[in-house]
Design a protein around this motif. Structure first.
Motif, mmCIF file in Angstrom:
data_model
loop_
_atom_site.group_PDB
_atom_site.id
_atom_site.type_symbol
_atom_site.label_atom_id
_atom_site.label_comp_id
_atom_site.label_asym_id
_atom_site.label_seq_id
_atom_site.Cartn_x
_atom_site.Cartn_y
_atom_site.Cartn_z
ATOM 1 N N LEU A 100 -7.849 -16.897 45.875
ATOM 2 C CA LEU A 100 -6.564 -17.021 46.134
ATOM 3 C C LEU A 100 -6.094 -16.204 46.146
ATOM 4 N N VAL A 101 -5.727 -15.491 45.552
ATOM 5 C CA VAL A 101 -4.508 -14.186 45.920
ATOM 6 C C VAL A 101 -5.500 -12.872 46.717
ATOM 7 N N ASN A 102 -6.767 -13.571 46.952
ATOM 8 C CA ASN A 102 -7.089 -12.362 47.280
ATOM 9 C C ASN A 102 -7.104 -12.600 49.156
ATOM 10 N N GLN A 103 -6.263 -13.559 50.060
ATOM 11 C CA GLN A 103 -5.612 -13.815 50.822
ATOM 12 C C GLN A 103 -5.468 -12.462 51.624
ATOM 13 N N LYS A 104 -4.802 -12.578 52.387
ATOM 14 C CA LYS A 104 -3.987 -11.495 53.554
ATOM 15 C C LYS A 104 -2.722 -12.791 54.050
ATOM 16 N N LEU A 105 -1.742 -12.732 53.387
ATOM 17 C CA LEU A 105 -0.769 -13.472 52.870
ATOM 18 C C LEU A 105 0.560 -12.846 52.883
ATOM 19 N N ARG A 106 1.243 -12.789 53.010
ATOM 20 C CA ARG A 106 2.796 -12.555 53.167
ATOM 21 C C ARG A 106 3.408 -12.631 51.521
ATOM 22 N N GLY A 107 3.663 -11.865 50.719
ATOM 23 C CA GLY A 107 4.039 -11.788 49.739
ATOM 24 C C GLY A 107 2.957 -11.842 49.023
ATOM 25 N N ILE A 108 1.775 -12.161 49.018
ATOM 26 C CA ILE A 108 0.737 -12.306 47.597
ATOM 27 C C ILE A 108 0.967 -12.142 46.814
ATOM 28 N N ASN A 109 1.446 -9.752 46.504
ATOM 29 C CA ASN A 109 1.134 -9.216 45.786
ATOM 30 C C ASN A 109 2.273 -10.079 44.335
ATOM 31 N N TRP A 110 3.215 -10.497 45.036
ATOM 32 C CA TRP A 110 4.308 -11.211 43.822
ATOM 33 C C TRP A 110 3.477 -12.844 43.449
ATOM 34 N N PHE A 111 3.026 -13.391 43.975
ATOM 35 C CA PHE A 111 1.315 -14.289 43.309
ATOM 36 C C PHE A 111 0.663 -13.540 42.632
ATOM 37 N N ARG A 112 -0.046 -11.976 42.973
ATOM 38 C CA ARG A 112 -0.916 -11.666 41.678
ATOM 39 C C ARG A 112 -0.430 -11.411 40.364
ATOM 40 N N ALA A 113 1.263 -10.513 40.775
ATOM 41 C CA ALA A 113 1.413 -10.500 39.378
ATOM 42 C C ALA A 113 2.103 -11.507 38.851
ATOM 43 N N ALA A 114 2.258 -12.409 39.205
ATOM 44 C CA ALA A 114 2.762 -13.803 38.311
ATOM 45 C C ALA A 114 1.555 -13.921 37.175
ATOM 46 N N TYR A 115 0.098 -14.050 38.435
ATOM 47 C CA TYR A 115 -0.893 -14.067 37.724
ATOM 48 C C TYR A 115 -1.105 -13.591 36.542
ATOM 49 N N TYR A 116 -1.125 -12.227 36.301
ATOM 50 C CA TYR A 116 -0.938 -11.145 35.582
ATOM 51 C C TYR A 116 -0.073 -11.186 34.492
ATOM 52 N N THR A 117 0.973 -11.332 34.701
ATOM 53 C CA THR A 117 2.229 -11.264 33.810
ATOM 54 C C THR A 117 2.023 -11.723 32.223
ATOM 55 N N PRO A 118 1.189 -12.662 32.297
ATOM 56 C CA PRO A 118 0.971 -12.619 30.370
ATOM 57 C C PRO A 118 -0.378 -12.038 30.121
ATOM 58 N N VAL A 119 -0.876 -11.678 31.050
ATOM 59 C CA VAL A 119 -1.826 -10.538 30.727
ATOM 60 C C VAL A 119 -0.499 -8.997 30.117
ATOM 61 N N VAL A 120 0.271 -8.961 30.226
ATOM 62 C CA VAL A 120 1.053 -7.676 29.596
ATOM 63 C C VAL A 120 1.972 -8.380 28.257
ATOM 64 N N ILE A 121 2.261 -9.721 28.492
ATOM 65 C CA ILE A 121 3.234 -9.914 27.202
ATOM 66 C C ILE A 121 2.440 -9.812 25.892
ATOM 67 N N SER A 122 3.074 -9.070 25.048
ATOM 68 C CA SER A 122 2.478 -9.219 23.776
ATOM 69 C C SER A 122 2.373 -10.860 22.865
ATOM 70 N N MET A 123 1.462 -10.217 22.131
ATOM 71 C CA MET A 123 0.674 -11.650 21.859
ATOM 72 C C MET A 123 1.234 -12.095 20.581
ATOM 73 N N VAL A 124 2.439 -11.299 20.112
ATOM 74 C CA VAL A 124 3.059 -11.806 19.299
ATOM 75 C C VAL A 124 4.502 -12.616 19.624
ATOM 76 N N VAL A 125 4.486 -12.252 20.740
ATOM 77 C CA VAL A 125 5.724 -13.450 21.672
ATOM 78 C C VAL A 125 5.349 -14.914 21.715
ATOM 79 N N ALA A 126 3.770 -14.229 22.785
ATOM 80 C CA ALA A 126 3.654 -15.179 23.153
ATOM 81 C C ALA A 126 2.966 -16.034 22.322
ATOM 82 N N GLY A 127 2.696 -15.916 21.017
ATOM 83 C CA GLY A 127 2.519 -16.784 20.508
ATOM 84 C C GLY A 127 3.161 -17.525 19.084
ATOM 85 N N ILE A 128 4.729 -17.258 19.554
ATOM 86 C CA ILE A 128 5.942 -17.518 18.791
ATOM 87 C C ILE A 128 6.465 -19.032 19.877
#
Length: 308
Positions: A100-128
């Motif tokens: 889905l995010v490999n498409q050449k669309l305007r603003g696709i980088n924002w979608f990639r960042a949105a899907y990747y955001t949970p990865v950078v969130i601390s597990m402590v914060v996510a767990g709580i």
């Protein structure tokens, strides 16, 4: 004895130079990984009468105790369920996201960042945060009550009841957090693989009538097999070592329904101070992870679907 010539010295220097660069890292790994691992292996055959005294050699008694430990087998079962419940989803769904995010669309980088955001969130914060969502009066139960599906809500983290008689509700709730955290990470791995596929391959497939969704089945999946195998092994090892989610959200309860092998190791070592018994559990965990690592090496052998 043959005298070394300047040419021999140059050859020896060239061969030793890479190892000299590796030496600092090897020393660091030796002090922080290999030596502690050897100590843990030795301690699994010993027992502490008193932590202030030297450990006493007891042979395989810890392993016999482990064999008869019902809680250990329960944690092993939970860990296996974790593998079965988490790994297939983390192998399949991130590939769909990557497409889905490999498409050449305007603003696709924002979608990639949105899907990747949970990865950078601390597990402590996510767990709580997820613990609040799962609370009796949390957002999920309020939403279900509003829809009239479960007027009394669902005891996400407080019930040992099983879904379809297989997976405890508590364990499934923790699995959801692991999946949520991992989707973006594995999506990036797949995205790198997708971007390495030449566009003319898809163009040629389109000429042959393979277009739309079918092109992904005919072209994408076969070419992505090495990445699929890599993600399968990595996610399996991560699922085997799951700890933070359990520690933050359930503490292994209720009735050991969400207790995994790593959490049981932690509990024995730091709550019950059964250091040598914890080392025995750790040895079993090491063998499981070693088996998964060997599987990864077998898959990546030349002649198969190489991952490198």
């Amino acid at each position: 004895m043959k005298q070394l010539t300047p040419k021999d010295l140059i050859v020896i220097k060239r061969r030793l130079t890479p190892y000299l660069f590796l030496l600092p890292a090897l020393i660091l790994l030796g002090l922080t990984v290999f030596w502690p691992a050897l100590q843990a292996f030795y301690l699994s055959f010993t027992s502490y009468e008193d932590l202030s005294l030297a450990p006493q050699w007891i042979g395989i008694k810890n392993f016999l105790r482990l064999w008869q430990d019902a809680v250990f087998w329960k944690t092993l079962e939970n860990t296996f369920l974790y593998l079965v419940g988490v790994v297939p989803i983390l192998v399949i769904f991130p590939l769909g996201l990557a497409i889905l995010v490999n498409q050449k669309l305007r603003g696709i980088n924002w979608f990639r960042a949105a899907y990747y955001t949970p990865v950078v969130i601390s597990m402590v914060v996510a767990g709580i945060a997820w613990k609040w969502l799962y609370a009796e009066n949390g957002l999920l139960n309020q939403f279900l009550k509003m829809l009239g599906l479960f007027p009394d809500g669902i005891p996400w983290l407080t019930s040992s009841a099983k879904i379809f008689g297989i997976v405890p509700i508590t364990l499934a709730s923790v699995m959801a957090v692991t999946i949520w955290k991992g989707l973006g990470y594995y999506m990036v791995i797949y995205l790198a693989g997708l971007q390495s596929i030449p566009a003319d391959v898809y163009e040629a497939a389109a000429i042959d009538g393979s277009d739309g969704i079918r092109k992904h089945w005919d072209i994408t999946v076969p070419l992505m097999k090495p990445y699929l195998a890599l993600v399968a092994v990595i996610s399996a090892i991560s699922a085997t070592k799951v700890f933070e989610e359990v520690f933050i959200m359930t503490q292994g309860g209720p009735l050991n329904s969400s207790k995994t092998i790593v959490y049981y190791l932690y509990e024995q070592a730091f709550s019950n101070l059964e250091i040598t018994y914890a080392c025995t559990i750790g040895l079993v965990l090491f063998l499981i992870i070693l088996g998964l690592s060997v599987l990864r090496l077998v898959i990546s052998q030349p002649g198969g679907d190489s991952l490198v």
